[in-house]
Design an enzyme around this catalytic site. Structure first.
Site, PDB file in Angstrom:
ATOM      1  N   GLU A 296       0.879  -1.176   0.000  1.00 25.00           N
ATOM      2  CA  GLU A 296       0.000   0.000   0.000  1.00 25.00           C
ATOM      3  C   GLU A 296       0.911   1.218   0.000  1.00 25.00           C
ATOM      4  OE1 GLU A 296      -3.062  -0.079  -0.494  1.00 25.00           O
ATOM      5  OE2 GLU A 296      -3.835  -1.992   0.242  1.00 25.00           O
ATOM      6  N   CYS A 330      -2.883   8.677   2.675  1.00 20.13           N
ATOM      7  CA  CYS A 330      -2.563   8.171   1.336  1.00 20.13           C
ATOM      8  C   CYS A 330      -3.689   8.496   0.367  1.00 20.13           C
ATOM      9  CB  CYS A 330      -2.286   6.677   1.381  1.00 20.13           C
ATOM     10  SG  CYS A 330      -3.534   5.718   2.233  1.00 20.13           S
TER      11      CYS A 330
END
EC number: 1.2.1.31
Length: 539
Positions: A296, A330
């Site tokens: 990720e 993110c």
């Protein structure tokens, strides 16, 4: 997360005053914040002045001693002793032994343990949320909301533990059964980032546990106290249920521990959350040993608002996605594409909204915007703003470091850049929003997809055809593709992750559990004959 009444957004960023112990000059602070009476609650999480950063059934650590700091005033909180490589070796051995016990427990029973872990976090949600706010720097409501995500994924995983499995398939051969078996991988290594020090570990840990794996966690060094406090809560649940503590092990440490995990063949799956640059190095090390990785990584996320967009949805969505966690998610929106017919109005509304963001002590429930995590992040913010100006951008709001203790910067809006300017294609983990004009659907869909990352994206429109084109093969190439909501705020029931340089991994809900298991296709002959492939017959 971040459900704060609009009436609280009343104090200007540029005129805000930070108050309380967060903003006291250093001369008024003792060596460590943990010694101050107002931080006595840290002891209720099992923390003290010096903390051991290794857990494998017992606490220890023989590595370097580090100090963690409060981003709101850069004062030291407490110390943590990191893991040495010898500690790592011992922990791996204990985790492997613990797996022999854990894997034999039926999945629904494992789900019950995970449910109890969630209940334990529910009891500590306020305390742990305060610690996240103190050590990471996000506002209190976000800190508590992050712990709630761990609680939610435990509830989800407990139910999932009764449903995981493969299908029974039709066999071509009489008297045969064709089935899929799913078994645990074994040891799942989890390396998490500073920005979500509880939730991202929870997404991995809860699903890995119910699928029969044991976990080895290395959190970010700058949030080591959160890692220790989280592990203490889990360890108590395991102890209360007469299970080995090494089922959920902790090794606080730096790059040496992370590199060792990536290269270790005993780590059957390595889940890594962090920058694209480091993630690429991790992926190569894992691939070199033919291991499994779940990545990720970065996100350069976009919101697109068309001429028919509901601006009462667009403006708060952009505000939430751009300045939430001070731009350190993110899924933070970094690019805003506005149809030329609404560009000026939306920019004006955003400038007005930005001017009302209340900045200050992250513990204050009225506050909507806290500091960046480190001084290094402030430096990156400054460099990015200067580079944007050099490349033709105009700062229409913010752009400066705030004159306050701690790592505070002004939330920033930049217009006038080309959609493919180098600074735009570079992810800066800070609250900088680049705004662009566009004319038609085809070009803006291309602009959305032209960056290397592919995490999250969203459009605002009422056009049903456009919505389905956006969701289709020529629409967004991201892992998260939204309509009329922000790029941030993913639900745990959906699989979370992105494409391209974001890494391709999936965590949390849907069928992400498959990442943590190995699939076997099994053919069972329950007849007395032996039909062979291609009709071969041995006489």
């Amino acid at each position: 997360m971040w459900r704060v009444p609009r009436r609280l957004c009343v104090q200007s960023v540029k005129t805000s005053k930070l108050s309380g112990p967060w903003s006291r000059p250093a001369a008024h602070m003792s060596t460590l914040l943990i010694h101050h009476p107002q931080y006595a609650w840290l002891q209720d999480l099992g923390l003290r002045e010096d903390n051991e950063g290794v857990y494998n059934g017992s606490w220890g650590g023989r590595g370097e001693v580090i100090t963690t700091y409060c981003p709101a005033n850069n004062e030291p909180i407490a110390r943590v002793r990191q893991a040495s490589l010898k500690d790592y070796e011992e922990t791996i051995g204990k985790a492997k032994k613990a797996w022999n016990i854990w894997a034999d427990i039926p999945a629904p029973k494992r789900g019950e343990i995970v449910r109890k872990i969630g209940d334990a976090f529910r009891e500590k949600i306020q305390l742990l949320g305060r610690l996240v706010s103190l050590e990471m720097g996000k506002i209190l409501v976000e800190g508590i909301g992050e712990v709630q995500e761990y609680v939610d994924v435990c509830d989800y995983a407990a139910g999932l533990s009764r449903m995981i499995g493969g299908p029974t398939l039709p066999s071509e051969r009489p008297g045969h059964a064709l089935i899929e078996m799913w078994n645990p991988l074994g040891l799942v290594g989890i390396i998490t980032a500073f920005n979500f020090p509880v939730a991202v570990f929870g997404w991995n840990n809860a699903i890995a546990l119910i699928t029969g794996n044991v976990c080895l966690w290395k959190g970010a060094p700058t949030t080591s106290l959160v890692s220790v406090a989280v592990t203490k809560i889990i360890a108590q649940v395991l102890e209360d249920n007469l299970l080995p503590g090494a089922i959920c092990s902790l090794v606080c440490g730096g790059a040496d521990i992370g590199t060792t995990m990536a290269r270790d063949e005993r780590v059957n799956l390595l889940s890594f959350t962090g920058s694209t640059q480091v993630g690429k190095e991790v992926a190569l090390m894992v691939q070199e040993r033919f291991g499994k990785s779940l990545l990720e990584l970065g996100g350069n996320n976009a919101i697109i608002a068309f001429e028919d967009a509901d601006l009462s949805l667009v403006v708060p969505s952009v505000l939430f996605a751009a300045v939430g966690t001070a731009g350190q998610r993110c899924t933070t929106v970094r690019r805003l594409f506005l149809h030329e017919s609404i560009h000026n109005e939306v920019v004006d509304r955003l400038r007005s909204a930005y001017s009302q963001i209340r900045v200050g002590n992250p513990w204050d429930p009225n506050i909507l915007y806290g500091p960046l995590h480190t001084k290094q992040a402030v430096s990156m913010f400054v460099r990015a703003v200067e580079e944007a100006k050099k490349q033709g951008g105009t700062v229409v709001y913010g752009g400066k470091v705030m004159d306050h203790p701690g790592n505070y910067v002004e939330p920033t809006i930049v217009t006038g850049l080309a959609h493919d300017a180098p600074i735009v294609h570079q992810e800066t983990f800070a609250p900088i929003l680049y705004v662009f004009k566009f004319q038609d659907e085809e070009e803006v869909f291309e602009w959305n997809n032209e960056v290397k990352q592919g995490l999250s994206s969203s459009i605002f429109t009422k056009d049903l055809g456009r919505i389905f084109r956006w969701l289709g093969p020529k629409g967004s190439d991201c892992g998260i593709v939204n309509v009329n909501i922000p790029t941030s705020g993913a639900e745990i029931g959906g699989a979370f992750g992105g494409e391209k340089h974001t890494g391709g991994g999936r965590e949390s809900g849907s069928d992400a559990w498959k990442q943590y298991m190995r699939r076997s296709t099994c053919t069972i002959n329950y007849s007395t004959s032996l039909p062979l492939a291609q009709g071969i017959k041995f006489q």
